[in-house]
Design a protein around this motif. Structure first.
Motif, PDB file in Angstrom:
ATOM      1  N   LYS A 231       0.834  -1.195   0.000  1.00 25.80           N
ATOM      2  CA  LYS A 231       0.000   0.000   0.000  1.00 25.80           C
ATOM      3  C   LYS A 231       0.878   1.258   0.000  1.00 25.80           C
ATOM      4  CE  LYS A 231      -4.096   1.476   2.567  1.00 25.80           C
ATOM      5  NZ  LYS A 231      -4.862   1.207   3.798  1.00 25.80           N
ATOM      6  N   LYS A 232       1.967   1.185   0.718  1.00 29.18           N
ATOM      7  CA  LYS A 232       2.886   2.320   0.777  1.00 29.18           C
ATOM      8  C   LYS A 232       3.523   2.547  -0.607  1.00 29.18           C
ATOM      9  CE  LYS A 232       6.620   3.862   3.798  1.00 29.18           C
ATOM     10  NZ  LYS A 232       7.446   3.453   4.946  1.00 29.18           N
TER      11      LYS A 232
ATOM     12  N   ALA B 203       1.026   4.150  -2.710  1.00 28.34           N
ATOM     13  CA  ALA B 203       0.868   5.564  -2.352  1.00 28.34           C
ATOM     14  C   ALA B 203       1.951   6.403  -3.025  1.00 28.34           C
ATOM     15  CB  ALA B 203       0.929   5.733  -0.836  1.00 28.34           C
ATOM     16  N   TYR B 204       3.184   5.927  -2.977  1.00 23.74           N
ATOM     17  CA  TYR B 204       4.272   6.653  -3.632  1.00 23.74           C
ATOM     18  C   TYR B 204       4.007   6.769  -5.133  1.00 23.74           C
ATOM     19  CZ  TYR B 204       7.081   6.266   0.648  1.00 23.74           C
ATOM     20  OH  TYR B 204       7.547   6.366   1.931  1.00 23.74           O
TER      21      TYR B 204
ATOM     22  N   GLU C 279       1.160   6.788  -6.601  1.00 22.56           N
ATOM     23  CA  GLU C 279       0.075   7.748  -6.850  1.00 22.56           C
ATOM     24  C   GLU C 279       0.620   9.179  -6.829  1.00 22.56           C
ATOM     25  OE1 GLU C 279      -3.724   6.984  -5.025  1.00 22.56           O
ATOM     26  OE2 GLU C 279      -4.293   9.092  -5.058  1.00 22.56           O
TER      27      GLU C 279
ATOM     28  N   LEU D  91      -5.019   7.807 -11.220  1.00 23.20           N
ATOM     29  CA  LEU D  91      -4.256   7.944  -9.972  1.00 23.20           C
ATOM     30  C   LEU D  91      -4.841   7.010  -8.920  1.00 23.20           C
ATOM     31  CD1 LEU D  91      -3.948  11.814 -10.171  1.00 23.20           C
ATOM     32  CD2 LEU D  91      -2.205  10.126 -10.770  1.00 23.20           C
ATOM     33  N   ASN D  92      -6.158   6.993  -8.887  1.00 24.57           N
ATOM     34  CA  ASN D  92      -6.915   5.953  -8.182  1.00 24.57           C
ATOM     35  C   ASN D  92      -8.282   5.947  -8.852  1.00 24.57           C
ATOM     36  OD1 ASN D  92      -8.907   7.616  -6.602  1.00 24.57           O
ATOM     37  ND2 ASN D  92      -7.072   8.386  -5.569  1.00 24.57           N
TER      38      ASN D  92
ATOM     39  N   GLY E 148     -11.034   6.895  -8.141  1.00 26.22           N
ATOM     40  CA  GLY E 148     -11.800   8.114  -7.915  1.00 26.22           C
ATOM     41  C   GLY E 148     -11.139   9.334  -8.529  1.00 26.22           C
TER      42      GLY E 148
ATOM     43  N   VAL F 176      -7.988  -1.099  -4.607  1.00 26.47           N
ATOM     44  CA  VAL F 176      -7.274   0.150  -4.315  1.00 26.47           C
ATOM     45  C   VAL F 176      -6.141  -0.123  -3.317  1.00 26.47           C
ATOM     46  CG1 VAL F 176      -7.486   2.433  -3.232  1.00 26.47           C
ATOM     47  CG2 VAL F 176      -9.243   1.629  -4.818  1.00 26.47           C
ATOM     48  N   GLY F 177      -4.992   0.479  -3.580  1.00 25.45           N
ATOM     49  CA  GLY F 177      -3.862   0.291  -2.670  1.00 25.45           C
ATOM     50  C   GLY F 177      -3.016  -0.932  -2.982  1.00 25.45           C
TER      51      GLY F 177
ATOM     52  N   GLN G  17     -14.124  12.455  -5.836  1.00 25.40           N
ATOM     53  CA  GLN G  17     -14.180  11.048  -5.435  1.00 25.40           C
ATOM     54  C   GLN G  17     -12.807  10.421  -5.196  1.00 25.40           C
ATOM     55  OE1 GLN G  17     -16.805   8.709  -7.897  1.00 25.40           O
ATOM     56  NE2 GLN G  17     -18.542  10.070  -7.526  1.00 25.40           N
ATOM     57  N   GLY G  18     -11.754  11.125  -5.607  1.00 26.44           N
ATOM     58  CA  GLY G  18     -10.416  10.587  -5.359  1.00 26.44           C
ATOM     59  C   GLY G  18      -9.825  11.061  -4.044  1.00 26.44           C
TER      60      GLY G  18
ATOM     61  N   GLN H 134      -8.877   8.556  -0.954  1.00 25.50           N
ATOM     62  CA  GLN H 134      -7.638   7.818  -1.187  1.00 25.50           C
ATOM     63  C   GLN H 134      -6.442   8.774  -1.187  1.00 25.50           C
ATOM     64  OE1 GLN H 134      -6.434   4.986  -1.191  1.00 25.50           O
ATOM     65  NE2 GLN H 134      -4.616   5.024  -2.491  1.00 25.50           N
ATOM     66  N   ARG H 135      -6.618   9.975  -1.759  1.00 19.94           N
ATOM     67  CA  ARG H 135      -5.516  10.949  -1.777  1.00 19.94           C
ATOM     68  C   ARG H 135      -5.102  11.314  -0.352  1.00 19.94           C
ATOM     69  NH1 ARG H 135      -4.894  13.489  -6.109  1.00 19.94           N
ATOM     70  NH2 ARG H 135      -5.121  11.322  -6.718  1.00 19.94           N
TER      71      ARG H 135
ATOM     72  N   VAL I 179      -2.910   8.736   0.954  1.00 12.29           N
ATOM     73  CA  VAL I 179      -1.570   8.851   0.365  1.00 12.29           C
ATOM     74  C   VAL I 179      -0.781   9.946   1.093  1.00 12.29           C
ATOM     75  CG1 VAL I 179      -0.290   9.505  -1.715  1.00 12.29           C
ATOM     76  CG2 VAL I 179      -2.249   7.962  -1.897  1.00 12.29           C
TER      77      VAL I 179
ATOM     78  N   MET J  57       0.194   8.699   4.474  1.00 17.90           N
ATOM     79  CA  MET J  57       1.289   7.717   4.484  1.00 17.90           C
ATOM     80  C   MET J  57       2.641   8.384   4.252  1.00 17.90           C
ATOM     81  SD  MET J  57       0.163   4.066   2.852  1.00 17.90           S
ATOM     82  CE  MET J  57      -1.328   4.658   2.076  1.00 17.90           C
ATOM     83  N   ILE J  58       2.670   9.338   3.319  1.00 19.20           N
ATOM     84  CA  ILE J  58       3.947  10.005   3.042  1.00 19.20           C
ATOM     85  C   ILE J  58       4.324  10.927   4.210  1.00 19.20           C
ATOM     86  CG2 ILE J  58       5.242  11.417   1.382  1.00 19.20           C
ATOM     87  CD1 ILE J  58       3.604  10.267  -0.840  1.00 19.20           C
TER      88      ILE J  58
END
Lengths: 503, 503
Positions: free
Chosen positions: A17-18, A21-22, A24, A241-242, A244, A282-283, B40-41, B44-45, B48, B51-52
């Motif tokens: 998932k990490k 995230a990077y 994205e 990007l995802n 959504g 997702v993820g 809608q994104g 998840q954003r 992200v 996490m960062i």
């Protein structure tokens, strides 16, 4: 024991998932770079992208990753998502770990140098300038194949990076069949006396109005604007990007509205795929299209089977007229339809129409296969290229800039990529054939302008799975058969016989 | 030994560069979220970003960071950039490490809960709903102060987070002086018979035209569009991703052009700061404004000493008329100037004019200081708030939504932040005073519309240093004195005596 396995599985998914995230964040930075990031910040931005990409690469080849793969591989009771994610990670790990670190670094440097030399070589049509870099790229890729191993044919290993499961054996067969059938049709068309008039296509069409019309079409397609947006770029693309946040970009040419309109529909097809992947993915690395070819099948389906279909314009031609300023007033829908479906052999792949396009790909496929089986030498590429263009398309480049140097792919080391484009056409035709069984009123759907049943059919059969299913698995599940070029051939014959009134 | 130190220094700088890269990516994601990212994104954003951000936090408190601090602290022969970077990292490390992990987590959860409760409490003017959260926030911050330690006054530790070096002792003195002088001036103005007419300000002014005019003004200021761009948001801001990418956003109100024009000038002032930091600081935590107060001095300088200056409009009033549709045709430049400099006591800080604004801050300062010195209880805040507003500004909130609940700061736990705003005004006035020695033709510069000498003066004296110099160090180096409220007082008396024709 089972408890600890569950824990490892969770930790693995968190780890992945990490990385996602990077990726994205990197995806957003690329989108931003190409849609309006200030020029002076780009050098530093590239460094940022480089640093985060390195971290993702490090994570994909770390001891931690190795431990997850070792502990989880072969375990039962793992979720399907975990299993497939593990499979993707293992593939990446093996691929990256088998190349000695120094060679990998050398290769990355070579790639970036080659791309910059290629730009100059293309501009000055100087193949000799580019030749040593291309030779080195081919040589290093051959060495990588020896590290990675191969089954059947060395080139299969490269194909597998873009289209898992598709082999030289299959491609030889379908590309042969396509070539045998398309070449004479192209020939017949070029001799036809019933060529469509096209001059009215090139009149002035205001950019803002093109945008407004493009937005209307995206809306009809079922593109979700709450999960996306349309921007302007030099080279159009779609980026997920995802699910959504799936963005589309397009390019406006005020003297050729087709660039924006068909470009938007094409990228919109890619975007529908990414918007409708199951939220459960997702993820994970599974949350994207399963292959280049299947992705291209979606964009080409919408571009050609929707956007260049007569019924689509029955709904939309009047609307287009409203946005244009008089340009189509004297043009019947029939003449308009024929004009946007003009087919003409040309030198440049990215400007080719749907009939001649596969031939551009077949040429590149035959060359790449020859290169990696030591049947073709880099130094002979210009000659071979030009001969094949003459043979298949009846045109001959005046210089290498319009010939063998036209594409960036080889400069970037992307060997094995080209076939995906032609696969996209074949997949699309096969999927269309199956879709008709569920949506026999396909033409009416287009005429009514409510394209949602098409999107829903694709979501059910293709989109939702992301990378949970391999490309040929999707094809088989939906169509009940493997790759079959006949559907595309039938479609092309049927359509172009009508457009050119052949008998 | 020296060799290995050099190596450690390099590794430390690389480590820090990576943290900076992550922060740049986060910065872009925030900008994107606030300028048009698909709704809608966003969920998840946010994950992200979370996490960062966690990774940056982890790096700032890691054993690796501890080792760098231990090895490099007290070493000679380190570059100035390394030394100051080390100082920043150590400050962060100590601050974060001294709070027990469970308490930190508890605090983060409390913050986010408190912000959401505060929104509802503000909307329904219900202080009691918010009170328990505010009490807990104050209590936890008191505990943090006990972990962090303090010098002189407990509140100093909070002030130091936003304005390093500024203490209660200093603020008591300058705020007392400001209050004593501003309160009677505000009183005098509210009794004045020469109030400016303002009705013409609120006529319809097309959004696109406001944008065009705002761009012209940014250009005059010397904002570099190759290193920036102007977008639209609900809450305007400027963000420096790196000195080559500093973006400004603004808000358009079609019945009050001042929102966009003065908002853009204000954010443009922030942006000039970030665009002109020395390129040698890129990739370190020093590559940003040195404090909230100095940052605000730049935005307020441009907003008030440029944008609300008569000479600026001598250059720009005719231009503004061109963009507006007739709204100022019957309005003399003198009447226009008086209108945009209207001063009137009001309840809401963010709507206050430059004369009354400092009083809003002083009220908040006195309350915060009281809270952290156990002289004020949270439960008494509404009463104390309303009393002070009546005493200093002569207005009384009808409810707590328009009073003690108006700002988000306390809900987010940002105690010690408010004074920076008033410091910005005082710094700006002091800097202006020094600038006049180098640019005695200041008024002419504004009249000519070539504002570059002002930008260059700031770059030389403020911008370039980023965080290499502390706020009071900059102030001392430039003005030869410490914080001095008199310059702001002189400016306000001079200006408002003229605007209101006081004698």
């Amino acid at each position: 024991m089972a408890e600890s396995l569950k824990q490892t599985e969770q930790q693995f998914l968190e780890y992945v998932k990490k990385m996602t995230a990077y990726n994205e964040a990197i995806g957003l930075m690329y989108w931003d770079m190409r849609t309006g990031a200030p020029k002076q910040g780009l050098e530093q931005r590239s460094e940022v992208i480089g640093m985060i990409s390195s971290e993702v690469f490090r994570m994909s080849t770390s001891e931690e990753m190795a431990a997850y793969i070792a502990e989880l591989s072969g375990q039962e009771n793992l979720s399907e998502v975990t299993l497939k994610t593990l499979e993707e990670c293992k593939k990446d790990y093996d691929r990256n770990k088998k190349i000695p670190a120094e060679e990998y670094t050398e290769y990355v440097i070579l790639q970036s140098k080659a791309e910059s030399i290629w730009e100059d070589a293309k501009a000055s049509s100087d193949f000799e300038m580019f030749r040593p870099y291309l030779e080195k790229l081919v040589e290093m890729n051959k060495r990588f194949i020896s590290y990675w191993g191969y089954e059947g044919n060395k080139y299969n290993t490269l194909l597998d990076m873009y289209e898992p499961g598709v082999t030289v054996e299959t491609l030889d067969q379908v590309f042969h069949q396509l070539r045998e059938k398309i070449v004479p049709l192209v020939q017949q068309i070029s001799e036809s006396q019933n060529k469509p008039g096209t001059s009215f296509l090139f009149k002035h069409f205001e950019k803002d109005k093109q945008r407004d019309f493009s937005l209307k079409v995206l809306e009809q397609m079922g593109y979700n604007f709450k999960a996306g947006r349309l921007d302007e770029t030099v080279h159009p693309f779609a980026t997920g990007l995802n699910p959504g946040d799936v963005r589309v970009t397009t390019k406006y040419d005020e003297t050729d509205f087709r660039t924006a309109v068909f470009g938007t529909i094409h990228e919109g097809g890619h975007a529908l795929y990414e918007q409708n992947i199951s939220s459960g993915l997702v993820g994970t690395p599974l949350c994207t299209g399963t292959s280049m070819g299947i992705h291209e099948s979606q964009s080409l389906f919408y571009e050609n089977f929707v956007g260049r279909h007569f019924s689509f314009w029955k709904k939309n031609y009047e609307l287009l007229k409203e946005y244009a300023s008089g340009q189509f007033n004297d043009v019947s829908i029939e003449d308009f339809y024929r004009a946007i479906n003009e087919s003409k052999p040309s030198l440049i792949r990215i400007e080719a129409d749907e009939l001649t396009y596969p031939l551009h790909i077949i040429i590149r496929y035959e060359i790449e296969k020859g290169l990696f089986n030591d049947e073709i030498n880099v130094k002979d590429l210009p000659t071979i290229w030009n001969e094949k263009y003459e043979q298949y398309l009846g045109v001959k480049p005046e210089d290498d800039g319009l010939g063998v140097l036209q594409d960036v792919h080889w400069a970037g080391g992307s060997f094995g990529y080209f076939p995906s484009y032609a696969l996209g056409y074949m997949y699309a035709a096969q999927l269309k054939n199956s879709m008709l069984k569920d949506l026999p009123n396909y033409d009416e759907i287009l005429e009514e302008g409510n394209l949602l049943p098409i999107k829903e059919w694709f979501t059910k059969n293709v989109h939702q799975f992301g990378k949970l299913k391999k490309p040929l698995e999707i094809l088989n599940d939906v169509t009940g058969e493997g790759l079959n070029a006949q559907h595309l051939i039938d479609y092309l014959y049927d359509k172009y016989s009508k457009v050119y009134q052949l008998n």
